[in-house]
Each structure stands twice: as structure tokens, then as C-alpha cells.
Design an enzyme around this catalytic site. Sequence first.
Site, PDB file in Angstrom:
ATOM      1  N   GLU A 199       0.273  -3.419   0.127  1.00 59.62           N
ATOM      2  CA  GLU A 199      -0.855  -3.693  -0.764  1.00 59.62           C
ATOM      3  C   GLU A 199      -0.650  -5.049  -1.434  1.00 59.62           C
ATOM      4  O   GLU A 199      -0.016  -5.139  -2.492  1.00 59.62           O
ATOM      5  CB  GLU A 199      -1.004  -2.597  -1.820  1.00 59.62           C
ATOM      6  CG  GLU A 199      -1.364  -1.242  -1.250  1.00 59.62           C
ATOM      7  CD  GLU A 199      -1.736  -0.228  -2.321  1.00 59.62           C
ATOM      8  OE1 GLU A 199      -1.670  -0.580  -3.523  1.00 59.62           O
ATOM      9  OE2 GLU A 199      -2.088   0.910  -1.971  1.00 59.62           O
ATOM     10  N   TRP A 211      -2.497  -6.745  -3.173  1.00 55.81           N
ATOM     11  CA  TRP A 211      -3.255  -6.857  -4.423  1.00 55.81           C
ATOM     12  C   TRP A 211      -2.628  -6.108  -5.600  1.00 55.81           C
ATOM     13  O   TRP A 211      -3.050  -6.289  -6.736  1.00 55.81           O
ATOM     14  CB  TRP A 211      -4.663  -6.313  -4.189  1.00 55.81           C
ATOM     15  CG  TRP A 211      -4.651  -4.889  -3.704  1.00 55.81           C
ATOM     16  CD1 TRP A 211      -4.555  -3.756  -4.469  1.00 55.81           C
ATOM     17  CD2 TRP A 211      -4.679  -4.453  -2.345  1.00 55.81           C
ATOM     18  NE1 TRP A 211      -4.531  -2.634  -3.678  1.00 55.81           N
ATOM     19  CE2 TRP A 211      -4.619  -3.031  -2.360  1.00 55.81           C
ATOM     20  CE3 TRP A 211      -4.782  -5.102  -1.117  1.00 55.81           C
ATOM     21  CZ2 TRP A 211      -4.638  -2.269  -1.198  1.00 55.81           C
ATOM     22  CZ3 TRP A 211      -4.800  -4.345   0.041  1.00 55.81           C
ATOM     23  CH2 TRP A 211      -4.726  -2.947  -0.002  1.00 55.81           C
ATOM     24  N   ASP A 249      -4.376  -3.904 -10.128  1.00 61.79           N
ATOM     25  CA  ASP A 249      -4.882  -4.404  -8.852  1.00 61.79           C
ATOM     26  C   ASP A 249      -5.696  -5.660  -9.147  1.00 61.79           C
ATOM     27  O   ASP A 249      -6.577  -5.644 -10.021  1.00 61.79           O
ATOM     28  CB  ASP A 249      -5.777  -3.367  -8.171  1.00 61.79           C
ATOM     29  CG  ASP A 249      -5.009  -2.172  -7.649  1.00 61.79           C
ATOM     30  OD1 ASP A 249      -3.770  -2.241  -7.594  1.00 61.79           O
ATOM     31  OD2 ASP A 249      -5.658  -1.162  -7.304  1.00 61.79           O
ATOM     32  N   HIS A 288      -0.821   3.555 -11.600  1.00 61.09           N
ATOM     33  CA  HIS A 288      -1.947   3.199 -12.459  1.00 61.09           C
ATOM     34  C   HIS A 288      -2.005   4.069 -13.716  1.00 61.09           C
ATOM     35  O   HIS A 288      -2.583   3.673 -14.719  1.00 61.09           O
ATOM     36  CB  HIS A 288      -3.252   3.301 -11.682  1.00 61.09           C
ATOM     37  CG  HIS A 288      -3.482   2.154 -10.751  1.00 61.09           C
ATOM     38  ND1 HIS A 288      -3.878   0.910 -11.178  1.00 61.09           N
ATOM     39  CD2 HIS A 288      -3.363   2.057  -9.410  1.00 61.09           C
ATOM     40  CE1 HIS A 288      -4.007   0.096 -10.151  1.00 61.09           C
ATOM     41  NE2 HIS A 288      -3.689   0.768  -9.060  1.00 61.09           N
ATOM     42  N   GLU A 300      -9.254  10.357 -13.813  1.00 64.83           N
ATOM     43  CA  GLU A 300      -9.808   9.251 -13.030  1.00 64.83           C
ATOM     44  C   GLU A 300      -9.098   9.124 -11.692  1.00 64.83           C
ATOM     45  O   GLU A 300      -9.739   8.892 -10.655  1.00 64.83           O
ATOM     46  CB  GLU A 300      -9.684   7.943 -13.820  1.00 64.83           C
ATOM     47  CG  GLU A 300     -10.623   7.845 -15.005  1.00 64.83           C
ATOM     48  CD  GLU A 300     -10.318   6.651 -15.877  1.00 64.83           C
ATOM     49  OE1 GLU A 300     -11.272   6.040 -16.378  1.00 64.83           O
ATOM     50  OE2 GLU A 300      -9.128   6.318 -16.062  1.00 64.83           O
ATOM     51  N   GLN A 301      -7.766   9.265 -11.697  1.00 62.87           N
ATOM     52  CA  GLN A 301      -7.017   9.150 -10.459  1.00 62.87           C
ATOM     53  C   GLN A 301      -7.416  10.251  -9.480  1.00 62.87           C
ATOM     54  O   GLN A 301      -7.553  10.013  -8.273  1.00 62.87           O
ATOM     55  CB  GLN A 301      -5.510   9.215 -10.735  1.00 62.87           C
ATOM     56  CG  GLN A 301      -4.633   9.011  -9.507  1.00 62.87           C
ATOM     57  CD  GLN A 301      -4.737   7.612  -8.917  1.00 62.87           C
ATOM     58  OE1 GLN A 301      -5.096   6.660  -9.628  1.00 62.87           O
ATOM     59  NE2 GLN A 301      -4.417   7.465  -7.651  1.00 62.87           N
ATOM     60  N   SER A 352       0.745   8.268  -9.544  1.00 61.83           N
ATOM     61  CA  SER A 352       0.190   6.923  -9.427  1.00 61.83           C
ATOM     62  C   SER A 352       0.707   5.994 -10.520  1.00 61.83           C
ATOM     63  O   SER A 352       0.702   6.345 -11.704  1.00 61.83           O
ATOM     64  CB  SER A 352      -1.342   6.973  -9.515  1.00 61.83           C
ATOM     65  OG  SER A 352      -1.882   5.667  -9.606  1.00 61.83           O
TER      66      SER A 352
END
Length: 251
Positions: free
Chosen positions: A164, A166, A114, A107, A78-79, A105
Site C-alpha cells: 500500500e 499510500w 492514507d 486506522h 466505521e471500520q 486496523s
Amino acid sequence: MMKTILMEKEKSRTGALQLVNAHHPLADCSIRNLMPVDVRFPGILMMRDAANILRLAFEKISAQGSIVPVSGYRSGKEQAAIYEESVQNNGAAFTEKYVALPGHSEHQTGFAIDLGLAKEEIDFICPDFPYEGICNAFRKISADYGFVERYAKGKERVTGISHEPWHFRYVGYPHAKIMEEKGMALEEYTEFIKEYRVDSRLVYQKDAGSAMEVYYVPVDGDETFVPVPDTSFYQISGNNAGGFVVTVQVS
């Protein structure tokens, strides 16, 4: 009284305090214990403990319905897709500022989220999360719940990522509070905590009735004996930078 816990080297690359950036790639390991941050968005996941604590923070400020999760856990596949799509749509320069390379990442750890202000249209890459209103109310209490604004303004040279507002990262308590009070990014905190060892621990005193201790144990070969208290509650996290961080509840 102390005892020792035998930790495999690979474990030093996992946990809530793992550093993941351009210079510290994610460990090649499977991510388990994921759950939705918000039942309305079943596909946006975080590690179970982080997701549950984030829900408590939202409840504290009555943020349900006002703040929405935009992006949580991402697989490597996905990244990679998000990175390539951003390059195509936004260009390489923009993408390098706001999207980490696959394998680098946060994530992919399950500890990053986020967040966005709830609105009809939300930018997936740069969601609106202003320094006012309900968003700032969350930002003010986030460290009490173990979350930090990971890519703060003024830390771009340290993190390698543009500001960032968020993007929040779960590192746990009291680490988030210490980072907030000292104005440290995770990169800086990772180096800072290495100065504190089992015989010279960092003591964090929240109030007269609550204290925690933090210390660092460097990796020692394929297996490391990590000293921990025999009776007190403790947690061990790898830092993905050569060692383990032990957090102890002492009062």
C-alpha cells in the site's frame, strides 16, 4: 541518575509504537486528542501530535494542495462498515488484501493516514500515491518526521497486508529512521527492539550533536516499574506486544 515510572499493563497496548495487525488486536480503549490533518478536510483526523508533525512535513516540501488526506482515524463501527462495503463491491479476496478486519486496523489507533495525489476523483480504498513527483518527495522525508510507509512492497508475508504505497504510519523519531535504514516493517522492529534493555540501549546518532537512546521494558504483571532518566527528556510507548519502549534524548 534514574527514576522509575509505574505503568499499568493496559498502557502497554497504547502509544505511537503499538503494533496492530491480524495477530495483535487493538486495545479496547477510547481515542482522544484527535484533530484534522488538513482544515479543508475536517472529518479526516489523526492523533494531535501526529497531525501537527505531518503538517510540518507537508510544509517542508510545499505539498499543500498537491497531497490530500484520504482516510485517517476510524472508529470500530466505521471500520466494520468499510470492510463490509468493500466485500460487497470488490469481493472478499480484494478486501482481505487491502482492508483490515475491525479491531485489527491501524486506522483505529489514530496514528495511520492514507494519502492521495490531489485529483478530481480519488479511490478511497487504493488512492493514487506514486513513486514520483511530490508524493515521492514526501516519501523521502517521511522518516525524518517519524512516518513510515507501513505496508512496503516485499513485506507482505510479514505484515499480512498487500503493498500500500499510500498508507503511512506515525511511529515517531528515531524509530522511523531506524526502520527505514534497516528495511524493517513494524512487526520486525517490534521484535528487534526487544533485544535492547536499560543496561544495553540502542544508540541512534543522527549527527555529531544529536543522539537518542532506545530500550525495551517487558510487562511485569498488572503494573510495571519502567526506569527512565531523572533529567533527560523521554517518551514511553506501549508496543501492544508485551512491553514498553522508552525513547530518550541524550544530546
